[in-house]
Design a protein around this motif. Structure first.
Motif: not given
Length: 114
Positions: A47-54, A80-83
């Motif tokens: 979720n954080y990965h996609l939102l921050h890509s935007l 995101c990498g750690a999670l």
């Protein structure tokens, strides 16, 4: 190549990886025998990965695109990498990087406001 174009390209690559990882989570990882906590970690990372890509697309248009883009990219990598790592391996050792990544994400959003 300008900072704007570089940040836009990073946003596109990051977004495509986020969708691929989301598909893996929905079709492969989620059907595994992993416990619910690890599945939740994976979902949060995605979720954080996609939102921050935007958010990177917005960063490309701000007054300091390289600064905002670098902060958001580093933040995504660490948070995101750690999670993702813990969710996929069960190894919590990199989990200590998540708060640093979260702080970088916050700084990235602040840099967009500059």
């Amino acid at each position: 190549m300008s900072a704007t174009v570089i940040v836009q390209k990073i946003a596109g690559v990051s977004g495509s990886f986020a969708v691929c990882l989301g598909a893996y989570g929905a079709h492969g990882f989620r059907r595994s025998d992993r416990d619910e906590y690890l599945k939740e970690l994976y979902a949060t990372a995605n979720n954080y990965h996609l939102l921050h890509s935007l958010a990177l697309l917005g960063a490309a248009q701000c007054r300091k695109p390289f600064l905002a883009g670098a902060l958001l990219t580093a933040g995504m990598g660490l948070f995101c990498g750690a999670l993702y790592h813990q969710a996929l391996t069960g190894d919590p050792r990199l989990r200590k990087l998540a708060p640093i990544g979260g702080t970088l994400l916050i700084a990235g959003w602040a840099a967009i406001a500059l």
